[in-house]
Motif scaffolding. Sequence first.
Motif, PDB file in Angstrom:
ATOM      1  N   SER A  80     -10.407 -42.204  -6.710  1.00 32.84           N
ATOM      2  CA  SER A  80     -10.584 -42.098  -5.258  1.00 32.84           C
ATOM      3  C   SER A  80      -9.389 -41.447  -4.557  1.00 32.84           C
ATOM      4  CB  SER A  80     -10.882 -43.466  -4.654  1.00 32.84           C
ATOM      5  OG  SER A  80     -12.093 -43.969  -5.177  1.00 32.84           O
ATOM      6  N   ASN A  81      -8.959 -40.285  -5.031  1.00 34.48           N
ATOM      7  CA  ASN A  81      -7.934 -39.499  -4.350  1.00 34.48           C
ATOM      8  C   ASN A  81      -8.571 -38.878  -3.110  1.00 34.48           C
ATOM      9  OD1 ASN A  81      -5.361 -38.950  -6.257  1.00 34.48           O
ATOM     10  ND2 ASN A  81      -7.188 -39.273  -7.493  1.00 34.48           N
ATOM     11  N   GLN A  82      -8.112 -39.284  -1.945  1.00 32.07           N
ATOM     12  CA  GLN A  82      -8.698 -38.805  -0.698  1.00 32.07           C
ATOM     13  C   GLN A  82      -8.184 -37.399  -0.397  1.00 32.07           C
ATOM     14  OE1 GLN A  82      -7.583 -41.890   2.035  1.00 32.07           O
ATOM     15  NE2 GLN A  82      -9.245 -43.213   1.404  1.00 32.07           N
ATOM     16  N   MET A  83      -9.128 -36.457  -0.251  1.00 31.10           N
ATOM     17  CA  MET A  83      -8.766 -35.061  -0.005  1.00 31.10           C
ATOM     18  C   MET A  83      -9.816 -34.395   0.872  1.00 31.10           C
ATOM     19  SD  MET A  83      -7.461 -33.612  -3.630  1.00 31.10           S
ATOM     20  CE  MET A  83      -7.998 -34.767  -4.868  1.00 31.10           C
ATOM     21  N   TRP A  84      -9.421 -33.265   1.447  1.00 34.19           N
ATOM     22  CA  TRP A  84     -10.359 -32.414   2.162  1.00 34.19           C
ATOM     23  C   TRP A  84     -11.109 -31.564   1.150  1.00 34.19           C
ATOM     24  CZ3 TRP A  84     -11.173 -32.906   7.274  1.00 34.19           C
ATOM     25  CH2 TRP A  84     -10.194 -33.549   8.034  1.00 34.19           C
ATOM     26  N   TYR A  85     -12.364 -31.246   1.458  1.00 36.68           N
ATOM     27  CA  TYR A  85     -13.113 -30.319   0.614  1.00 36.68           C
ATOM     28  C   TYR A  85     -13.921 -29.362   1.473  1.00 36.68           C
ATOM     29  CZ  TYR A  85     -17.432 -33.012   1.353  1.00 36.68           C
ATOM     30  OH  TYR A  85     -18.511 -33.630   1.906  1.00 36.68           O
ATOM     31  N   VAL A  86     -14.225 -28.203   0.886  1.00 37.37           N
ATOM     32  CA  VAL A  86     -15.054 -27.184   1.521  1.00 37.37           C
ATOM     33  C   VAL A  86     -16.074 -26.751   0.481  1.00 37.37           C
ATOM     34  CG1 VAL A  86     -15.100 -24.875   2.532  1.00 37.37           C
ATOM     35  CG2 VAL A  86     -13.186 -26.402   3.027  1.00 37.37           C
ATOM     36  N   CYS A  87     -17.332 -26.637   0.875  1.00 34.01           N
ATOM     37  CA  CYS A  87     -18.387 -26.207  -0.040  1.00 34.01           C
ATOM     38  C   CYS A  87     -18.670 -24.726   0.116  1.00 34.01           C
ATOM     39  CB  CYS A  87     -19.665 -27.001   0.216  1.00 34.01           C
ATOM     40  SG  CYS A  87     -19.500 -28.752  -0.126  1.00 34.01           S
ATOM     41  N   ALA A  88     -18.914 -24.065  -1.004  1.00 27.61           N
ATOM     42  CA  ALA A  88     -19.263 -22.645  -1.004  1.00 27.61           C
ATOM     43  C   ALA A  88     -20.224 -22.380  -2.145  1.00 27.61           C
ATOM     44  CB  ALA A  88     -18.006 -21.791  -1.148  1.00 27.61           C
ATOM     45  N   PHE A 109      -8.971 -29.668  -1.522  1.00 23.84           N
ATOM     46  CA  PHE A 109      -7.655 -29.205  -1.083  1.00 23.84           C
ATOM     47  C   PHE A 109      -6.691 -30.370  -0.950  1.00 23.84           C
ATOM     48  CE2 PHE A 109     -10.482 -25.891   0.270  1.00 23.84           C
ATOM     49  CZ  PHE A 109      -9.732 -24.731   0.276  1.00 23.84           C
ATOM     50  N   PHE A 110      -5.460 -30.148  -1.386  1.00 20.69           N
ATOM     51  CA  PHE A 110      -4.369 -31.090  -1.155  1.00 20.69           C
ATOM     52  C   PHE A 110      -3.151 -30.267  -0.760  1.00 20.69           C
ATOM     53  CE2 PHE A 110      -0.817 -33.820  -2.380  1.00 20.69           C
ATOM     54  CZ  PHE A 110      -1.177 -34.979  -1.705  1.00 20.69           C
ATOM     55  N   VAL A 115      -6.956 -27.845  -5.488  1.00 17.92           N
ATOM     56  CA  VAL A 115      -6.499 -28.569  -6.671  1.00 17.92           C
ATOM     57  C   VAL A 115      -7.647 -28.910  -7.621  1.00 17.92           C
ATOM     58  CG1 VAL A 115      -4.429 -29.531  -5.600  1.00 17.92           C
ATOM     59  CG2 VAL A 115      -6.583 -30.783  -5.462  1.00 17.92           C
ATOM     60  N   ARG A 116      -8.881 -28.799  -7.152  1.00 20.51           N
ATOM     61  CA  ARG A 116     -10.020 -29.101  -8.014  1.00 20.51           C
ATOM     62  C   ARG A 116     -11.268 -28.443  -7.444  1.00 20.51           C
ATOM     63  NH1 ARG A 116     -10.919 -33.898 -11.852  1.00 20.51           N
ATOM     64  NH2 ARG A 116      -8.956 -33.058 -12.553  1.00 20.51           N
ATOM     65  N   ALA A 117     -12.112 -27.916  -8.340  1.00 20.80           N
ATOM     66  CA  ALA A 117     -13.411 -27.358  -7.960  1.00 20.80           C
ATOM     67  C   ALA A 117     -14.481 -28.066  -8.777  1.00 20.80           C
ATOM     68  CB  ALA A 117     -13.447 -25.865  -8.218  1.00 20.80           C
ATOM     69  N   LEU A 118     -15.495 -28.588  -8.115  1.00 25.32           N
ATOM     70  CA  LEU A 118     -16.563 -29.313  -8.791  1.00 25.32           C
ATOM     71  C   LEU A 118     -17.900 -28.654  -8.492  1.00 25.32           C
ATOM     72  CD1 LEU A 118     -15.461 -32.955  -7.945  1.00 25.32           C
ATOM     73  CD2 LEU A 118     -15.095 -31.714 -10.076  1.00 25.32           C
ATOM     74  N   GLN A 119     -18.677 -28.394  -9.554  1.00 26.05           N
ATOM     75  CA  GLN A 119     -19.983 -27.778  -9.380  1.00 26.05           C
ATOM     76  C   GLN A 119     -21.005 -28.823  -8.976  1.00 26.05           C
ATOM     77  OE1 GLN A 119     -21.444 -25.606 -12.762  1.00 26.05           O
ATOM     78  NE2 GLN A 119     -23.376 -25.147 -11.778  1.00 26.05           N
ATOM     79  N   GLY A 120     -21.900 -28.448  -8.085  1.00 26.26           N
ATOM     80  CA  GLY A 120     -22.965 -29.331  -7.621  1.00 26.26           C
ATOM     81  C   GLY A 120     -22.866 -29.558  -6.134  1.00 26.26           C
ATOM     82  N   SER A 121     -23.976 -29.965  -5.553  1.00 29.49           N
ATOM     83  CA  SER A 121     -23.994 -30.126  -4.101  1.00 29.49           C
ATOM     84  C   SER A 121     -23.613 -31.521  -3.628  1.00 29.49           C
ATOM     85  CB  SER A 121     -25.370 -29.757  -3.558  1.00 29.49           C
ATOM     86  OG  SER A 121     -26.354 -30.581  -4.133  1.00 29.49           O
TER      87      SER A 121
END
Length: 135
Positions: A80-88, A109-110, A115-121
Amino acid sequence: MKNLILDSMLIFMFSCATGAVLQLEYGPPPSNYDTKIKNYLDRTLKDRDSLRDFKVLTGPKKGAVNYGAFEKGPTGKNFSNQMWYVCAEYNAKNSYGGYVGIKTYAYFFFNDKIVRALQGSSGGGDLGNTVYSCN
């Protein structure tokens, strides 16, 4: 007297635990995220010139990432590392030279860096510790 001391200790412990849970670690949202995602793809795609149909689906949203039992994330936690994310989403060629079709990714983003990209919606397949939604 014993009950008074015990009650005081319990109240203190619960108030400390509640404060830690409510503390937010997100920091400021990422800036220029569309450019940062394109630069990330330029470095990580098999054929960077094959990028097609690139589209940012969301602005910055708050989420969390699970790094697992043996790896700590950028916030210093395994889970549970709290971070911002953006979907594309985008389409690109694979190792065989064929286009794979449009895929959706969440870019976490951190400190204004991916810092990490995860596939899936959406996330949540790892006991709910990874939380995001591109819908």
